[in-house]
Design a protein around this motif. Structure first.
Motif, short mmCIF file in Angstrom:
data_model
loop_
_atom_site.label_atom_id
_atom_site.label_comp_id
_atom_site.label_asym_id
_atom_site.label_seq_id
_atom_site.Cartn_x
_atom_site.Cartn_y
_atom_site.Cartn_z
N VAL A 50 -14.54 5.03 3.53
CA VAL A 50 -15.38 5.40 4.67
C VAL A 50 -15.54 4.18 5.57
O VAL A 50 -15.38 3.03 5.14
N GLY A 51 -15.86 4.43 6.83
CA GLY A 51 -15.96 3.38 7.82
C GLY A 51 -17.00 2.32 7.47
O GLY A 51 -18.09 2.63 6.98
N GLY A 52 -16.63 1.06 7.71
CA GLY A 52 -17.55 -0.04 7.46
C GLY A 52 -17.53 -0.57 6.05
O GLY A 52 -18.22 -1.56 5.76
N GLU A 53 -16.77 0.08 5.18
CA GLU A 53 -16.69 -0.37 3.79
C GLU A 53 -15.25 -0.68 3.42
O GLU A 53 -14.33 0.04 3.82
N GLY A 54 -15.07 -1.73 2.66
CA GLY A 54 -13.75 -2.08 2.20
C GLY A 54 -13.55 -1.70 0.76
O GLY A 54 -13.78 -0.57 0.36
N ARG A 55 -13.16 -2.67 -0.03
CA ARG A 55 -12.83 -2.43 -1.41
C ARG A 55 -13.77 -3.19 -2.32
O ARG A 55 -14.47 -4.11 -1.90
N VAL A 56 -13.77 -2.80 -3.57
CA VAL A 56 -14.53 -3.49 -4.60
C VAL A 56 -13.54 -3.98 -5.65
O VAL A 56 -12.44 -3.46 -5.78
N ASP A 57 -13.91 -4.97 -6.39
CA ASP A 57 -13.14 -5.48 -7.51
C ASP A 57 -11.92 -6.28 -7.06
O ASP A 57 -11.69 -7.40 -7.53
N ARG A 58 -11.12 -5.73 -6.16
CA ARG A 58 -9.93 -6.43 -5.68
C ARG A 58 -9.75 -6.17 -4.19
O ARG A 58 -10.02 -5.08 -3.72
N SER A 59 -9.26 -7.17 -3.48
CA SER A 59 -8.93 -7.00 -2.08
C SER A 59 -7.44 -6.72 -1.98
O SER A 59 -6.62 -7.58 -2.26
N ALA A 60 -7.12 -5.50 -1.61
CA ALA A 60 -5.71 -5.09 -1.55
C ALA A 60 -5.54 -4.17 -0.35
O ALA A 60 -5.43 -2.96 -0.48
N HIS A 61 -5.56 -4.76 0.84
CA HIS A 61 -5.57 -3.94 2.05
C HIS A 61 -4.23 -3.27 2.31
O HIS A 61 -4.14 -2.41 3.19
N ALA A 62 -3.18 -3.65 1.60
CA ALA A 62 -1.93 -2.91 1.72
C ALA A 62 -1.97 -1.63 0.91
O ALA A 62 -1.09 -0.77 1.06
N GLN A 63 -2.98 -1.48 0.07
CA GLN A 63 -3.09 -0.31 -0.80
C GLN A 63 -4.37 0.45 -0.51
O GLN A 63 -5.37 -0.13 -0.11
N HIS A 64 -4.32 1.75 -0.72
CA HIS A 64 -5.53 2.57 -0.63
C HIS A 64 -6.12 2.72 -2.03
O HIS A 64 -6.26 3.83 -2.56
N ARG A 65 -6.52 1.59 -2.61
CA ARG A 65 -7.07 1.59 -3.96
C ARG A 65 -8.31 0.71 -4.02
O ARG A 65 -8.59 -0.05 -3.09
N PHE A 66 -9.03 0.82 -5.11
CA PHE A 66 -10.25 0.04 -5.33
C PHE A 66 -11.27 0.28 -4.21
O PHE A 66 -12.02 -0.62 -3.84
N THR A 67 -11.28 1.48 -3.64
CA THR A 67 -12.16 1.76 -2.51
C THR A 67 -13.62 1.80 -2.95
O THR A 67 -13.94 2.29 -4.04
N ALA A 68 -14.50 1.30 -2.09
CA ALA A 68 -15.92 1.25 -2.44
C ALA A 68 -16.49 2.63 -2.65
O ALA A 68 -17.18 2.89 -3.65
N LEU A 183 -1.02 -5.98 -7.39
CA LEU A 183 -1.45 -5.58 -6.05
C LEU A 183 -0.26 -5.31 -5.14
O LEU A 183 -0.41 -5.25 -3.91
N GLY A 184 0.92 -5.14 -5.71
CA GLY A 184 2.10 -4.78 -4.93
C GLY A 184 2.39 -3.30 -5.07
O GLY A 184 1.87 -2.62 -5.96
N GLN A 185 3.22 -2.79 -4.18
CA GLN A 185 3.55 -1.36 -4.22
C GLN A 185 4.84 -1.11 -3.48
O GLN A 185 5.32 -1.93 -2.70
N PHE A 186 5.40 0.07 -3.71
CA PHE A 186 6.51 0.61 -2.93
C PHE A 186 5.96 1.81 -2.19
O PHE A 186 5.49 2.77 -2.82
N ALA A 187 5.96 1.77 -0.87
CA ALA A 187 5.30 2.81 -0.08
C ALA A 187 6.28 3.44 0.89
O ALA A 187 7.18 2.78 1.43
N VAL A 188 6.11 4.73 1.11
CA VAL A 188 6.87 5.48 2.11
C VAL A 188 5.86 6.13 3.05
O VAL A 188 5.01 6.91 2.61
N THR A 189 5.95 5.80 4.32
CA THR A 189 5.02 6.30 5.32
C THR A 189 5.80 6.99 6.43
O THR A 189 6.70 6.39 7.02
N THR A 190 5.47 8.25 6.70
CA THR A 190 6.03 8.93 7.86
C THR A 190 5.00 8.86 8.98
O THR A 190 3.80 9.00 8.74
N THR A 191 5.45 8.61 10.20
CA THR A 191 4.55 8.43 11.31
C THR A 191 4.91 9.36 12.46
O THR A 191 6.02 9.90 12.51
#
Length: 697
Positions: A50-68, A183-191
């Protein structure tokens, strides 16, 4: 209040989903059969930002994980109702109530989405909502392989296989025990608005040692994202629709509002990737809107590809209509250009009125001629765009178009309709109803030749949310058209295969696989097409030409014979022998098409690589195997003149092999019954054959 369960297990029809319910954390997914359930930690079932919140436990902005917000979710309830599992969690801080919905569709197959409801008193700005999260793939020590597919204009469905290290995923925690993820990943994004403009929104994880396979598709006609990375000595898989970081998507959820994520289907198999594609084919058939077109599989002639190329006239169409009818076509589609004065017409589209310069006796007269020849007439339309010089650009309000910063977006001299707006929908409804009533069209080719980018900010929280709203309105509009005209065939085309997604394919009965104009390149696309759509839905161009050799004309016809035949080319200029070969191929197709709607694909030589010198596709049912084999010299030097094609499911059956098409060109065949291997020899440099292999016992 009932006591919280420690685990939730949901089984049936080839699937077993295992979840854990910690007292002090969110519900976690442990595994989906046939995987190995890994311990009791698992991975959070839902990632939610949600807006204004990042992650907890680990900072991994390349991933949508550890969300607050995701970390604050706590179990509320779950229910299993027939083929549906619903798991409800809540975030006390934001007031969000999140329901994970899992639905069984066909054996070994589940479809998932997430429903997010604002039960609080304040608006909440959503940045990300996952549709599917999985783990329990057997551990990083297993022989895991990752499959993904590049997709590009005229080069669709190119599947790639990588091992974990090549994908950037390695195990760093087995000895030191310091970290449980890289904190690494293999990602596929369609835009953008081409949902498959660069990648298919699909992927697979395969355990090469055990054969266990997880194959997924994101069923959305717009942007999507999936990622695989390491998690606690195993892999995680996360799938979603549009997201803030990748797609400029945000959704303001007012109190009482609900947001539904895009659906994701995942198939699980104990028998490898090929079997998983068969299961996915079954799912696609079940969730697709029923239509007689997928039962009859009529042959379609279209005047565009290597033929009139968007420049039709009444005079030019007359010999093509006669030739198409003689070849056995059952639909005749007039492609782009019927609606405009002679070229250029690109920036005039949108009114969809006939050109009297092209049709001096009126378009209706040409449509009558098509019907008199025994075929159903069809027309090309690109409904979502309006050229900047079109009358529709002046009569429709600005609010009916995609906008940014209060101005209409112009992309390659075109505006883009926003189907959330009633004026846009009314305009297109009137167009379709008029074409059906005035001309009696039974087929509309819906094309889509621009990518409008991240979306529109008009009447929306964000560009990405505007695009998502339009994408969903497009699907609803298509449903409305087919409800009004249930017999109408609508083709899913977007510069060929640039919108080859599960959402569009669940509505429209026939799909354009490519705009590829080179018959020698097309076999790689045709052979991979069943990874995208069932054979009764996947249309492949066949464009014989008077200057082609007999082998070239045979190859271009074989390209289409295990899918839907999109006949084109200058068949009106063929000589008698050439025309007979084309009509012979169509006759063969009509003799097998009733089987295609029940057959399942196999790839005896593996999924094709773009420049493979030999390519093979099999379609299999209880009666036997239909097999297309192609030989291609694509300028890399002459390859072998024979290939060994493994057909292990026919080993020891005393199988008989027959050439179905072409029967008058040289083919060398040797069947090893004990090994189940067919040796095929074809002349170079280019050749294609359709074979049938039937068990003798």
């Amino acid at each position: 209040m009932s006591e919280e369960p420690e685990t939730i297990e949901w089984t049936g029809d080839g699937v077993r989903l295992a979840l854990s319910v910690p007292v002090d954390g969110p519900v976690r997914v442990l595994g989906l059969r046939p995987g190995v359930v890994m311990g009791d930690r698992g991975h959070p079932l839902v990632e939610l930002a949600v807006g204004g919140e990042g992650r907890v436990d680990r900072s991994a902005h390349a991933q949508h994980r550890f969300t607050a917000a995701g970390s604050r979710l706590r179990y509320r309830s779950h229910s299993a109702d027939g083929d549906h599992l619903r798991v409800v969690q809540a975030d006390p801080a934001s007031g969000l109530v999140v329901t994970s919905v899992v639905e069984r569709t066909t054996p070994g197959t589940v479809r998932c989405h997430t429903s997010t409801h604002n039960a609080g008193s304040d608006p909440v700005l959503l940045d990300f909502v996952s549709s599917l999260v999985l783990t329990g793939f057997g551990g990083l020590d297993a022989d895991l392989r990752l499959h993904h597919a590049r997709n590009a204009w005229c080069a669709e469905a190119r599947w790639q296989q990588v091992d974990l290290e090549s994908a950037g995923i390695v195990d760093v925690a087995r000895l030191g025990g310091v970290a449980d993820t890289t904190l690494g990943q293999f990602a596929v994004t369609t835009t953008g608005s081409w949902s498959t403009g660069d990648h298919l929104p699909m992927g697979a994880i395969e355990d090469g040692g055990r054969g266990a396979t997880w194959l997924w598709q994101i069923e959305h006609n717009g942007p999507s994202h999936w990622a695989v990375g390491d998690h606690d000595g195993d892999l995680f898989l996360l799938c979603s629709g549009p997201a803030s970081a990748e797609h400029q998507w945000r959704r303001r959820l007012a109190p009482g509002d609900t947001f539904e994520s895009v659906p994701v289907t995942v198939v699980v198999s104990d028998h490898g990737l090929e079997h998983a594609f068969g299961l996915l084919t079954g799912h696609r058939r079940v969730v697709r809107r029923p239509h007689a077109d997928n039962e009859w599989l009529p042959v379609v002639f279209n005047d565009y590809m290597n033929c009139l190329k968007g420049d039709p006239t009444e005079a030019d169409l007359v010999p093509l209509i006669d030739a198409a009818a003689a070849a056995g076509a059952e639909y005749f589609v007039i492609d782009a250009g019927w609606h405009a004065v002679p070229k250029p017409w690109w920036d005039e589209v949108g009114a969809w009125e006939e050109s009297r310069e092209r049709f001096p006796h009126g378009l209706a007269a040409t449509m009558d001629r098509i019907r008199a020849a025994g075929m159903v007439p069809g027309l090309w339309v690109e409904p979502e765009v309006v050229g900047v010089r079109s009358p529709a650009a002046r009569t429709l309000p600005d609010e009916a178009f995609f906008q940014r910063d209060g101005r209409r977006i112009v992309e390659v001299s075109r505006y883009h309709l926003d189907l959330r707006h009633p004026a846009a929908r009314s305009h297109l409804d009137a167009v379709v109803d008029r074409l059906v009533s005035d001309y009696g069209v039974g087929y509309l080719k819906f094309d889509y030749n621009i990518d409008i980018g991240p979306g529109t900010d008009f009447a929306s929280d964000s560009l990405g949310n505007g695009l998502l709203g339009h994408d969903r309105a497009l699907l609803a509009w298509l449903d409305g058209v087919l409800d009004r005209h249930p017999g109408l065939v609508i083709e899913n085309c977007a510069s060929g295969g640039m919108r080859a997604d599960g959402a569009m394919l669940s509505r429209l009965s026939i799909h354009s696989t490519s705009d590829q104009t080179d018959h020698r390149r097309y076999p790689a696309i045709a052979a991979a097409a069943p990874t995208v759509a069932p054979p009764e839905q996947a249309a492949v161009w066949a464009y014989p030409q008077p200057h082609f050799t007999a082998e070239e004309n045979a190859l271009t016809m074989v390209n289409a014979l295990l899918g839907r035949v999109h006949l084109s080319g200058r068949i009106d200029l063929l000589d008698g022998v050439q025309a007979a070969a084309v009509s012979g191929a169509v006759d063969v197709y009509k003799s097998i098409r009733s089987r295609l709607a029940e057959m399942l694909p196999r790839w005896p030589l593996g999924l094709p690589r773009w420049s493979d010198p030999w390519v093979a596709l099999a379609q299999v049912d209880d009666a036997g195997t239909l097999l297309s084999v192609w030989r291609r010299d694509l300028g890399r030097g002459p390859g072998p003149d024979r290939v060994e094609v493994p057909l292990p499911w026919l080993a020891g059956t005393g199988a008989r092999v027959e050439v179905l098409f072409p029967v008058d060109l040289p083919t060398s065949l040797t069947w090893d019954d004990a090994a189940g291997v067919l040796s095929v020899g074809l002349p170079g440099p280019w050749a294609g054959r359709l074979l049938e292999v039937r068990p003798g016992i």
